[in-house]
Design a protein around this motif. Structure first.
Motif, PDB file in Angstrom:
ATOM      1  N   LEU A  16       0.823  -1.214   0.000  1.00 33.41           N
ATOM      2  CA  LEU A  16       0.000   0.000   0.000  1.00 33.41           C
ATOM      3  C   LEU A  16       0.857   1.264   0.000  1.00 33.41           C
ATOM      4  O   LEU A  16       0.516   2.254  -0.658  1.00 33.41           O
ATOM      5  CB  LEU A  16      -0.947  -0.009   1.195  1.00 33.41           C
ATOM      6  CG  LEU A  16      -2.097  -1.003   1.127  1.00 33.41           C
ATOM      7  CD1 LEU A  16      -2.889  -0.990   2.425  1.00 33.41           C
ATOM      8  CD2 LEU A  16      -3.002  -0.692  -0.044  1.00 33.41           C
ATOM      9  N   ALA A  17       1.960   1.252   0.728  1.00 38.75           N
ATOM     10  CA  ALA A  17       2.845   2.427   0.747  1.00 38.75           C
ATOM     11  C   ALA A  17       3.490   2.650  -0.614  1.00 38.75           C
ATOM     12  O   ALA A  17       3.603   3.794  -1.078  1.00 38.75           O
ATOM     13  CB  ALA A  17       3.920   2.264   1.820  1.00 38.75           C
ATOM     14  N   ILE A  18       3.893   1.577  -1.279  1.00 41.04           N
ATOM     15  CA  ILE A  18       4.491   1.717  -2.606  1.00 41.04           C
ATOM     16  C   ILE A  18       3.450   2.208  -3.611  1.00 41.04           C
ATOM     17  O   ILE A  18       3.724   3.121  -4.412  1.00 41.04           O
ATOM     18  CB  ILE A  18       5.120   0.380  -3.056  1.00 41.04           C
ATOM     19  CG1 ILE A  18       6.371   0.099  -2.228  1.00 41.04           C
ATOM     20  CG2 ILE A  18       5.474   0.406  -4.533  1.00 41.04           C
ATOM     21  CD1 ILE A  18       6.956  -1.279  -2.436  1.00 41.04           C
ATOM     22  N   CYS A  19       2.238   1.657  -3.567  1.00 44.68           N
ATOM     23  CA  CYS A  19       1.175   2.106  -4.477  1.00 44.68           C
ATOM     24  C   CYS A  19       0.782   3.555  -4.206  1.00 44.68           C
ATOM     25  O   CYS A  19       0.614   4.344  -5.138  1.00 44.68           O
ATOM     26  CB  CYS A  19      -0.045   1.197  -4.352  1.00 44.68           C
ATOM     27  SG  CYS A  19       0.208  -0.453  -4.987  1.00 44.68           S
ATOM     28  N   GLY A  20       0.642   3.906  -2.930  1.00 45.82           N
ATOM     29  CA  GLY A  20       0.275   5.280  -2.587  1.00 45.82           C
ATOM     30  C   GLY A  20       1.351   6.276  -2.961  1.00 45.82           C
ATOM     31  O   GLY A  20       1.062   7.363  -3.467  1.00 45.82           O
ATOM     32  N   GLY A  21       2.610   5.921  -2.725  1.00 51.53           N
ATOM     33  CA  GLY A  21       3.706   6.813  -3.102  1.00 51.53           C
ATOM     34  C   GLY A  21       3.804   6.996  -4.593  1.00 51.53           C
ATOM     35  O   GLY A  21       4.043   8.096  -5.093  1.00 51.53           O
ATOM     36  N   SER A  22       3.581   5.910  -5.381  1.00 56.23           N
ATOM     37  CA  SER A  22       3.635   6.057  -6.833  1.00 56.23           C
ATOM     38  C   SER A  22       2.468   6.880  -7.347  1.00 56.23           C
ATOM     39  O   SER A  22       2.645   7.703  -8.246  1.00 56.23           O
ATOM     40  CB  SER A  22       3.621   4.737  -7.569  1.00 56.23           C
ATOM     41  OG  SER A  22       3.884   3.686  -6.795  1.00 56.23           O
ATOM     42  N   CYS A  23       1.274   6.673  -6.787  1.00 57.05           N
ATOM     43  CA  CYS A  23       0.125   7.487  -7.209  1.00 57.05           C
ATOM     44  C   CYS A  23       0.337   8.959  -6.867  1.00 57.05           C
ATOM     45  O   CYS A  23       0.021   9.843  -7.672  1.00 57.05           O
ATOM     46  CB  CYS A  23      -1.159   6.991  -6.547  1.00 57.05           C
ATOM     47  SG  CYS A  23      -1.724   5.415  -7.185  1.00 57.05           S
ATOM     48  N   LEU A  24       0.879   9.220  -5.690  1.00 58.44           N
ATOM     49  CA  LEU A  24       1.130  10.600  -5.287  1.00 58.44           C
ATOM     50  C   LEU A  24       2.198  11.235  -6.161  1.00 58.44           C
ATOM     51  O   LEU A  24       2.093  12.403  -6.544  1.00 58.44           O
ATOM     52  CB  LEU A  24       1.545  10.639  -3.818  1.00 58.44           C
ATOM     53  CG  LEU A  24       1.702  12.006  -3.173  1.00 58.44           C
ATOM     54  CD1 LEU A  24       0.393  12.764  -3.209  1.00 58.44           C
ATOM     55  CD2 LEU A  24       2.165  11.850  -1.749  1.00 58.44           C
ATOM     56  N   LEU A  25       3.207  10.477  -6.509  1.00 54.55           N
ATOM     57  CA  LEU A  25       4.285  10.993  -7.340  1.00 54.55           C
ATOM     58  C   LEU A  25       3.799  11.254  -8.760  1.00 54.55           C
ATOM     59  O   LEU A  25       4.176  12.257  -9.376  1.00 54.55           O
ATOM     60  CB  LEU A  25       5.446  10.004  -7.348  1.00 54.55           C
ATOM     61  CG  LEU A  25       6.782  10.481  -7.861  1.00 54.55           C
ATOM     62  CD1 LEU A  25       7.265  11.675  -7.055  1.00 54.55           C
ATOM     63  CD2 LEU A  25       7.802   9.371  -7.791  1.00 54.55           C
ATOM     64  N   CYS A  26       2.940  10.386  -9.282  1.00 57.60           N
ATOM     65  CA  CYS A  26       2.425  10.573 -10.644  1.00 57.60           C
ATOM     66  C   CYS A  26       1.353  11.656 -10.713  1.00 57.60           C
ATOM     67  O   CYS A  26       1.151  12.256 -11.768  1.00 57.60           O
ATOM     68  CB  CYS A  26       1.858   9.268 -11.173  1.00 57.60           C
ATOM     69  SG  CYS A  26       3.113   8.010 -11.450  1.00 57.60           S
ATOM     70  N   ALA A  27       0.653  11.886  -9.614  1.00 55.29           N
ATOM     71  CA  ALA A  27      -0.426  12.868  -9.612  1.00 55.29           C
ATOM     72  C   ALA A  27       0.074  14.299  -9.493  1.00 55.29           C
ATOM     73  O   ALA A  27      -0.662  15.232  -9.797  1.00 55.29           O
ATOM     74  CB  ALA A  27      -1.402  12.583  -8.480  1.00 55.29           C
TER      75      ALA A  27
END
Length: 175
Positions: A122-133
């Motif tokens: 979840l941390a990896i998915c959330g960090g990637s979504c935040l970085l891409c957004a």
């Protein structure tokens, strides 16, 4: 050694339990988990600061986007360090469990490891979504919030001007 004597004068000695007496992979896993907690704390602070709805940083959306992207990087680091620590510990536990000549206590994989894998994912998915957004826009692309008026800085006047704009709505049409 930790030694104690009883009333008869006999000494009983046993190994002194210490944190430094643990195997190296357990100490490294603990250090990685502490680093993950620190990364998560910094990521949370940076993400809350970089949100558009926060008042910190004013209306500089370029700076807010960069701060939120830094928060995404911290969340990625948190997920990676958690994943490394949990997987390394699970690999050693599994190796010791199936080793027939291992003399120590054999542990099994428990719920804590599954929770760790889930939180790392979840941390990896959330960090990637935040970085891409986070879009690095210029100041010309600044979009006001919907609840803000598009004519910021202009005060509405109650003085009636000589020119009236024809309207299809009467006074009673406004709720």
């Amino acid at each position: 050694m930790s030694c104690a004597s009883d009333s008869t004068g006999l000494y009983n000695c046993r190994d002194f339990p210490s944190l430094f007496a643990l195997p190296g992979y357990i100490q490294a896993s603990r250090a990685l988990m502490i680093a993950a907690i620190v990364f998560g704390t910094f990521g949370l602070a940076a993400t809350l600061t970089g949100m558009k709805c926060s008042k910190i940083g004013g209306e500089n959306y370029i700076l807010k986007g960069r701060i939120a992207a830094i928060g995404g990087v911290f969340f990625l680091l948190q997920g990676l360090s958690t994943m490394i620590a949990i997987s390394w510990y699970a690999a050693n536990i599994t190796q010791e469990f199936f080793d027939q000549f291992y003399p120590g206590t054999k542990y099994e994989i428990g719920e804590g490891l599954y929770i760790g894998w889930s939180s790392a994912t979840l941390a990896i998915c959330g960090g990637s979504c935040l970085l891409c957004a986070c879009k690095f826009k210029t100041t010309d692309d600044k979009i006001p919030y919907r609840y803000q008026q598009s004519s910021r800085g202009h005060a509405l006047s109650t003085v009636q001007t000589s020119q009236t704009v024809p309207s299809n709505y009467g006074r009673n049409a406004y709720v």
